[in-house]
Design a protein around this motif. Structure first.
Motif, PDB file in Angstrom:
ATOM      1  N   ILE A  35       3.862   1.570  -1.353  1.00  0.00           N
ATOM      2  CA  ILE A  35       4.403   1.729  -2.716  1.00  0.00           C
ATOM      3  C   ILE A  35       3.315   2.241  -3.659  1.00  0.00           C
ATOM      4  N   LEU A  36       2.110   1.669  -3.548  1.00  0.00           N
ATOM      5  CA  LEU A  36       0.991   2.129  -4.387  1.00  0.00           C
ATOM      6  C   LEU A  36       0.707   3.610  -4.133  1.00  0.00           C
ATOM      7  N   SER A  64       2.498  10.353  -9.462  1.00  0.00           N
ATOM      8  CA  SER A  64       1.758  10.630 -10.694  1.00  0.00           C
ATOM      9  C   SER A  64       0.979  11.948 -10.565  1.00  0.00           C
ATOM     10  N   PHE A  65       0.339  12.168  -9.403  1.00  0.00           N
ATOM     11  CA  PHE A  65      -0.402  13.422  -9.155  1.00  0.00           C
ATOM     12  C   PHE A  65       0.549  14.616  -9.211  1.00  0.00           C
ATOM     13  N   PHE A 114       0.823  -1.214   0.000  1.00  0.00           N
ATOM     14  CA  PHE A 114       0.000   0.000   0.000  1.00  0.00           C
ATOM     15  C   PHE A 114       0.858   1.265   0.000  1.00  0.00           C
ATOM     16  N   LEU A 132       3.391   5.734  -5.699  1.00  0.00           N
ATOM     17  CA  LEU A 132       3.276   5.779  -7.169  1.00  0.00           C
ATOM     18  C   LEU A 132       2.167   6.746  -7.586  1.00  0.00           C
ATOM     19  N   LEU A 133       1.014   6.662  -6.896  1.00  0.00           N
ATOM     20  CA  LEU A 133      -0.100   7.551  -7.245  1.00  0.00           C
ATOM     21  C   LEU A 133       0.227   8.999  -6.897  1.00  0.00           C
TER      22      LEU A 133
END
Lengths: 177, 276
Positions: free
Chosen positions: B22-23, B30-31, B20, B26-27
């Motif tokens: 790492i996710l 990206s934002f 979670f 990553l998000l």
């Protein structure tokens, strides 16, 4: 002590009554414990397909795109992915406390495929591919571990029962002698 | 090994938290990346508008020399890759690269097709649609902004252009910036996120592991040693302390061991009495 009685009752219900039944249960739970591996394998194949052909959605005919309508905003899809991953992990951790020995990874695979399709349709799969991959590996990995450890407990218990049957069957002839 | 209590307790927590975090990173990256790119585009579109406004007077006075010099000066800046002004037909009228002057550009190329993809060219575009990214002939990654130069009443009054109603657009300004500073910022952001993510992971997983070891795994290990010792008749063994549930188990074990010992002693005495 209600919970303790509940566990005892469940353990009683799951005990095998014959060696054949115990062996059949061991085989059944061994196969069930491996289901998580198949789920992970299916997800990896799906991810490879998405990575290789994900951008093909952008080549859809303009008419079809008009019928389908605009893609949802990428930012909202990313938030949905984070919320989905969080709730799926909480759900699996909650199931770890119970005795549910069914595999729930196929539904997760379906949701993850949905995320691949939506991000691909919005032409932003390239940016979000790793996020979906990490989410999928975590969710399906945890689901696999949950089912595997719960099945291993049953297998261990059934092996003990099998060993008991084995010991008692060896005892009987000697008593007769 | 995975059947041990330590593995069963630590693996799910480690997997869930690591995945979670790492996710999330990553998000978040990206934002942040999208926000940074959008801000850069807005900033560069503002710069392009400033150039159009600052060269307006030279255009009004038809001072081509001054206009060309201004374009050359802007183009000489380190981060500016190119500056050019096209007329409505797509011919380069002024450019920071003198070789491009009087060259025509294909309306289907990137930067032009945003307006020229229909039968009637669009006259207004959103800020984000004015931007495009590409690699130029020198191999540099470029973020370019195409800003329309609109016809105004003062332009038509100078008798160079037709009235505003007949001709809304006079040409376009195309300015390209190097993305090197943007990429440097993104790399810095990525490194910081990785460092932060690693620290959070170490703290969370390490903290959970340490607490589990201190409060669960070590007492259980001590309990196992204690139970083994008691089963061999060593009643003087030090019992694990500090956790209520473990203390209860120790009490039950001690009680059973004492009972067993009492029974054994009784049996031994009976046997001795019978022998006597």
């Amino acid at each position: 002590m209600h919970w303790k009685r509940h566990i005892d009752e469940q353990a009683e219900q799951t005990l095998s009554r014959s060696p054949e039944e115990a062996e059949a249960r061991i085989r059944s739970y061994s196969a069930r414990a491996r289901m998580g591996q198949w789920g992970l394998f299916a997800f990896l194949v799906l991810s490879m397909v998405a990575f290789r052909f994900g951008s093909l959605f952008f080549l859809l005919p303009e008419d079809l795109r008009t019928i389908l309508g605009p893609a949802p905003p990428v930012r909202l899809m990313s938030i949905a992915l984070a919320v989905y991953a969080f709730s799926a992990l909480i759900y699996i951790l909650a199931r770890m406390m119970g005795e549910d020995r069914n595999y729930h990874g196929w539904a997760q695979l379906f949701y993850l495929a949905g995320f691949y399709i939506f991000f691909s349709y919005a032409n932003s799969l390239h940016e979000n591919f790793w996020a979906i991959l990490v989410a999928g590996l975590t969710i399906l990995g945890l689901e696999h571990f949950r089912l595997w450890s719960q099945c291993q407990e049953v297998i261990r218990r059934e092996r003990q029962i099998l060993a008991k049957f084995d010991r008692s069957s060896r005892k009987l002839p000697s008593e007769g002698d | 090994m995975l059947n041990r209590f330590a593995a069963k307790a630590i693996v799910p927590i480690t997997l869930a938290v690591t995945g979670f975090v790492i996710l999330g990173c990553l998000l978040l990256h990206s934002f942040n990346k999208n926000d940074l790119i959008s801000d850069t585009i807005r900033h560069e579109a503002g710069l392009a508008d400033t150039i159009v406004k600052s060269t307006r007077y030279a255009m009004l006075k038809t001072d081509r020399e001054m206009l060309q010099q201004a374009i050359l000066d802007i183009g000489s800046q380190e981060e500016v890759e190119h500056v050019r002004i096209f007329n409505k037909k797509g011919i380069v009228m002024f450019s920071s690269d003198p070789d491009e002057i009087d060259q025509a550009v294909d309306k289907q190329t990137a930067g032009c097709n945003a307006c020229h993809n229909g039968p009637e060219p669009a006259t207004r575009l959103g800020t984000m649609d004015q931007a495009r990214r590409f690699t130029n002939g020198h191999g540099s990654d470029v973020l370019a902004i195409t800003t329309p130069i609109y016809n105004e009443a003062s332009c038509a009054a100078a008798s160079c252009h037709r009235p505003v109603k007949e001709n809304k657009l006079l040409g376009t300004l195309d300015i390209g910036f190097s993305t090197a500073p943007l990429r440097a910022s993104l790399t810095q952001l990525r490194v910081r996120l990785i460092v932060f993510c690693t620290m959070v992971l170490f703290l969370t997983v390490g903290g959970v592991c340490a607490l589990l070891r201190r409060n669960v795994l070590l007492p259980i290990r001590q309990l196992v040693t204690f139970a083994e010792g008691v089963s061999r008749g060593r009643m003087d063994m030090k019992a694990p302390e500090g956790i209520e549930e473990i203390n209860e188990v120790v009490g039950v074990l001690l009680h059973q061991a004492t009972e067993l010992q009492r029974l054994r002693t009784g049996q031994k005495k009976n046997r001795e009495n019978r022998q006597d």
